[in-house]
Design a protein around this motif. Structure first.
Motif, PDB file in Angstrom:
ATOM      1  N   GLN A  21     -14.456  12.657  -1.984  1.00 49.57           N
ATOM      2  CA  GLN A  21     -15.082  11.361  -2.235  1.00 49.57           C
ATOM      3  C   GLN A  21     -14.056  10.327  -2.700  1.00 49.57           C
ATOM      4  N   THR A  22     -13.183  10.718  -3.640  1.00 51.10           N
ATOM      5  CA  THR A  22     -12.254   9.781  -4.295  1.00 51.10           C
ATOM      6  C   THR A  22     -13.005   8.522  -4.754  1.00 51.10           C
ATOM      7  N   PRO A  23     -13.808   8.649  -5.821  1.00 54.12           N
ATOM      8  CA  PRO A  23     -14.720   7.557  -6.184  1.00 54.12           C
ATOM      9  C   PRO A  23     -14.016   6.257  -6.591  1.00 54.12           C
ATOM     10  N   LEU A  24     -12.805   6.336  -7.098  1.00 53.38           N
ATOM     11  CA  LEU A  24     -12.021   5.100  -7.231  1.00 53.38           C
ATOM     12  C   LEU A  24     -10.923   5.177  -6.192  1.00 53.38           C
ATOM     13  N   ALA A  25     -10.963   4.266  -5.225  1.00 46.63           N
ATOM     14  CA  ALA A  25     -10.103   4.393  -4.046  1.00 46.63           C
ATOM     15  C   ALA A  25      -8.627   4.191  -4.362  1.00 46.63           C
ATOM     16  N   TYR A  26      -8.339   3.359  -5.364  1.00 55.99           N
ATOM     17  CA  TYR A  26      -6.933   3.089  -5.682  1.00 55.99           C
ATOM     18  C   TYR A  26      -6.813   2.631  -7.121  1.00 55.99           C
ATOM     19  N   MET A  27      -5.574   2.568  -7.600  1.00 53.98           N
ATOM     20  CA  MET A  27      -5.237   1.831  -8.817  1.00 53.98           C
ATOM     21  C   MET A  27      -4.080   0.921  -8.451  1.00 53.98           C
ATOM     22  N   ARG A  28      -4.045  -0.240  -9.095  1.00 49.99           N
ATOM     23  CA  ARG A  28      -2.983  -1.196  -8.780  1.00 49.99           C
ATOM     24  C   ARG A  28      -1.928  -1.161  -9.889  1.00 49.99           C
ATOM     25  N   ARG A  29      -0.686  -1.409  -9.494  1.00 50.35           N
ATOM     26  CA  ARG A  29       0.412  -1.536 -10.441  1.00 50.35           C
ATOM     27  C   ARG A  29       1.192  -2.804 -10.106  1.00 50.35           C
ATOM     28  N   LEU A  30       2.026  -3.231 -11.054  1.00 52.29           N
ATOM     29  CA  LEU A  30       2.876  -4.395 -10.835  1.00 52.29           C
ATOM     30  C   LEU A  30       4.327  -3.936 -11.018  1.00 52.29           C
ATOM     31  N   ALA A  31       5.139  -4.063  -9.952  1.00 52.55           N
ATOM     32  CA  ALA A  31       6.527  -3.597 -10.031  1.00 52.55           C
ATOM     33  C   ALA A  31       7.300  -4.416 -11.068  1.00 52.55           C
ATOM     34  N   GLN A  32       8.039  -3.712 -11.919  1.00 57.82           N
ATOM     35  CA  GLN A  32       8.823  -4.379 -12.966  1.00 57.82           C
ATOM     36  C   GLN A  32      10.266  -4.596 -12.546  1.00 57.82           C
ATOM     37  N   THR A  33      10.725  -3.775 -11.588  1.00 61.12           N
ATOM     38  CA  THR A  33      12.076  -3.917 -11.059  1.00 61.12           C
ATOM     39  C   THR A  33      11.974  -3.679  -9.554  1.00 61.12           C
TER      40      THR A  33
ATOM     41  N   ASP B 236       5.897  -7.639  -7.416  1.00 63.33           N
ATOM     42  CA  ASP B 236       4.967  -7.327  -6.326  1.00 63.33           C
ATOM     43  C   ASP B 236       3.815  -6.456  -6.823  1.00 63.33           C
ATOM     44  N   LYS B 237       2.648  -6.704  -6.216  1.00 60.61           N
ATOM     45  CA  LYS B 237       1.488  -5.853  -6.508  1.00 60.61           C
ATOM     46  C   LYS B 237       1.529  -4.625  -5.616  1.00 60.61           C
ATOM     47  N   VAL B 238       1.179  -3.475  -6.193  1.00 60.73           N
ATOM     48  CA  VAL B 238       1.237  -2.215  -5.463  1.00 60.73           C
ATOM     49  C   VAL B 238      -0.095  -1.484  -5.627  1.00 60.73           C
ATOM     50  N   ALA B 239      -0.721  -1.118  -4.507  1.00 60.47           N
ATOM     51  CA  ALA B 239      -1.945  -0.304  -4.576  1.00 60.47           C
ATOM     52  C   ALA B 239      -1.606   1.137  -4.245  1.00 60.47           C
ATOM     53  N   MET B 240      -1.922   2.042  -5.183  1.00 61.39           N
ATOM     54  CA  MET B 240      -1.753   3.477  -4.911  1.00 61.39           C
ATOM     55  C   MET B 240      -3.091   3.957  -4.384  1.00 61.39           C
ATOM     56  N   TRP B 241      -3.150   4.212  -3.085  1.00 61.76           N
ATOM     57  CA  TRP B 241      -4.440   4.567  -2.455  1.00 61.76           C
ATOM     58  C   TRP B 241      -4.701   6.058  -2.603  1.00 61.76           C
TER      59      TRP B 241
ATOM     60  N   SER C 117       0.846  -1.196   0.000  1.00 62.13           N
ATOM     61  CA  SER C 117       0.000   0.000   0.000  1.00 62.13           C
ATOM     62  C   SER C 117       0.878   1.241   0.000  1.00 62.13           C
ATOM     63  N   ILE C 118       0.623   2.142  -0.938  1.00 61.89           N
ATOM     64  CA  ILE C 118       1.273   3.450  -0.957  1.00 61.89           C
ATOM     65  C   ILE C 118       0.207   4.442  -0.522  1.00 61.89           C
ATOM     66  N   THR C 119       0.468   5.207   0.534  1.00 61.80           N
ATOM     67  CA  THR C 119      -0.615   5.992   1.132  1.00 61.80           C
ATOM     68  C   THR C 119      -0.337   7.497   1.220  1.00 61.80           C
ATOM     69  N   LYS C 120       0.923   7.925   0.940  1.00 61.07           N
ATOM     70  CA  LYS C 120       1.214   9.367   1.026  1.00 61.07           C
ATOM     71  C   LYS C 120       1.136   9.993  -0.370  1.00 61.07           C
ATOM     72  N   TYR C 121       0.664  11.246  -0.406  1.00 65.32           N
ATOM     73  CA  TYR C 121       0.405  11.949  -1.665  1.00 65.32           C
ATOM     74  C   TYR C 121       1.588  11.885  -2.642  1.00 65.32           C
ATOM     75  N   HIS C 122       2.755  12.317  -2.192  1.00 65.16           N
ATOM     76  CA  HIS C 122       3.876  12.418  -3.136  1.00 65.16           C
ATOM     77  C   HIS C 122       4.392  11.052  -3.581  1.00 65.16           C
ATOM     78  N   ASP C 123       4.305  10.067  -2.708  1.00 62.38           N
ATOM     79  CA  ASP C 123       4.721   8.714  -3.102  1.00 62.38           C
ATOM     80  C   ASP C 123       3.784   8.166  -4.185  1.00 62.38           C
ATOM     81  N   ILE C 124       2.494   8.430  -4.025  1.00 53.22           N
ATOM     82  CA  ILE C 124       1.516   7.981  -5.010  1.00 53.22           C
ATOM     83  C   ILE C 124       1.797   8.649  -6.359  1.00 53.22           C
TER      84      ILE C 124
END
Lengths: 410, 106
Positions: free
Chosen positions: A293-305, A318-323, A60-67
């Protein structure tokens, strides 16, 4: 209406061992406690690994700038094969351009993006306003009704039917397919139901495709897909995937911001007063609603490296959710982020549309629908009163509402 | 404090003086120039600060990164003189530069 305290107390959330926190569990969204969980992750483990969940392990990535950094880094973080945490069985994967990387993503996205280009939005404004007026003038007065059904779904589904040039009388099928596509099947029977319903969707749209592929190009999404070099030879499953993307993208998002906006104004009567006193604030309020509201709570990515963020090593595969729903409440970037503040400075700088090459293609259309709705509501009804708590969609991806009881008094 | 000019699609001209080192996008947003939103805050990730650089100033603005090219690819009404204003850091050498806003940018 007074704010209702979340049913899970802060103490209870803090007592859960960090490693056991699973923010992807839909129950946190059903009971509305998700913000308290994300607040703890931002504070204690802003890049958090959840080892066990119904979706398997994920970060889970939860901070604005990291996302922002992950979203803009499409080379290290792939959108394939899916943008939600759920990994469907291999024969159930729906290819769609939001879940593709470059170059195919770019080619297919460009095939449909003219439908939401500024020139076409200007053409649509009058039609949207007329429909908004029809919908809100037919609302019952002095009786309780479900805002989601009568307003949010109706307006967005009509819009979608227009963009597809889909038979208007059948438009609720679009809502149905959107709901089917975003529900999480668990049992074999549920997977089968999903496949059956979606194959009906494909069948319907293949009929429309066949009508339009041999006709001159027209300015609707089906014709555009049938004629664009990047999409005209898509296999049926990919056509279905892209349809679902466009249906969900144009449906679940704006629908839930329309409902959320009314709910937030009722929870914050001073903001509602401010709006009545100064309708000029509507455009800014629309951005604030979409953030809050953030109607879509996250998007998922797959780390390539392997990538290190805040000292945590995310490994290739690894699977990564950008919340987005969490980054939008990050008070290090957005002042007083838990406050719904309709004239907030820099309201546009929220994460709800994502950033980078996958940024929401229809964001201006969504904003326009919400803006026009509020312009017309204020002209007619000084107050639309929320008279009970909403029920929420059992999903950690679609952050939305099933019902919101409201009343208009005369 | 280089002085630069923004011309809206409608033709309205805005003169903006800004400290060296500021991104062109920040200059526009800070002075309320319509048509430049900068939703991502200058991270080259939203393409809402698309400008058309007068050809004689284009070289001065430097080369586009791969990311900027990708983002511009999704913007409307792009031309070969298109840039994202957040990717242009202003120095005294930009004194007198003019950029135009494309049609329809919100």
């Amino acid at each position: 209406m007074a704010m209702i305290a979340p049913r899970t107390s802060r103490d209870e959330i803090d007592a859960t061992p960090l490693a056991a926190l699973d923010v992807s569990d839909p129950k946190h969204f059903v009971d509305g406690t998700m913000h308290a969980y994300f607040e703890r992750l931002r504070r204690e483990a802003p890049v958090h690994y959840c080892k066990e969940s119904v979706f398997g392990p994920y970060w889970s990535i939860t901070k604005y700038h990291d996302i922002m950094a992950v979203d803009a880094n499409h080379k290290a973080f792939s959108s394939e094969p899916a943008i939600t945490l759920l990994d469907p069985p291999s024969d159930k994967v729906l290819p769609m351009f939001i879940a593709m990387d470059q170059p195919k993503h770019d080619e297919q996205r460009k095939a449909v993006s003219p439908i939401v280009a500024p020139g076409n939005l200007a053409n649509l404004e009058g039609l949207i306003r007329k429909r908004v007026i029809d919908i809100i003038e037919s609302l019952p007065v002095n009786e309780t009704f479900n805002w989601v059904e009568r307003v949010s779904i109706e307006l967005t589904t009509q819009m979608l039917a227009t963009l597809f040039n889909f038979p208007f009388e059948d438009r609720r099928l679009l809502t149905h397919w959107s709901d089917v596509a975003t529900a999480r099947p668990v049992t074999v029977e549920q997977w089968e139901y999903r496949e059956t319903e979606l194959s009906k969707c494909l069948e319907y749209f293949v009929r429309l495709w066949n009508e339009r592929v041999n006709a001159s190009p027209t300015f609707d999404l089906v014709s555009m897909l049938a004629h664009a070099p990047a999409t005209r030879n898509m296999p049926p499953r990919e056509y279905l995937g892209n349809l679902i993307l466009l249906i969900v993208g144009g449906n679940d998002t704006t629908r839930n911001s329309i409902t959320g906006g009314l709910y937030f104004l009722n929870q914050n009567p001073c903001e509602y007063d401010k709006l009545r006193a100064n309708p000029g604030v509507i455009s800014n309020m629309v951005s604030e609603i979409i953030r809050y509201q953030t109607p879509l709570a996250y998007m998922r990515r797959l780390a390539q490296t392997d990538v290190v963020i805040r000292g945590q090593r995310i490994r290739a595969g690894d699977k990564v959710a950008m919340w987005y729903v969490s980054g939008n409440r990050d008070s290090d970037v957005i002042p007083d982020a838990d406050r719904f503040w309709i004239d907030r400075p820099n309201a546009r700088q929220h994460l709800s549309f994502g950033f980078g090459i996958h940024r929401c293609v229809g964001n201006r259309l969504g904003e326009m629908q919400i803006r026009i709705l509020w312009e017309e509501i204020l002209k007619r009804y000084p107050t639309v009163e929320v008279v009970g708590e909403p029920t929420r969609v059992p999903s950690s991806f679609v952050n939305g509402y099933l019902t919101l009881p409201v009343r208009i008094s005369r | 404090m280089p002085k630069v000019y923004f011309i809206e699609f409608s033709g309205t001209k805005h003169e903006v003086s800004i400290p060296e080192g500021t991104a062109l996008m920040r200059a526009a947003v800070g002075h309320g120039v319509p048509g430049i939103d900068g939703d991502c805050g200058g991270q080259c990730a939203c393409a809402t600060c698309h400008v058309l650089v007068e050809p004689e100033w284009l070289e001065q603005t430097g080369t586009k990164t791969e990311m900027e090219t990708s983002m511009l690819d999704f913007a409307d009404s792009t031309q070969n003189i298109s840039r994202l204003a957040c990717q242009i850091a202003l120095t005294q050498a930009f004194e007198g530069m003019t950029v135009r806003m494309p049609d329809g940018q919100h």
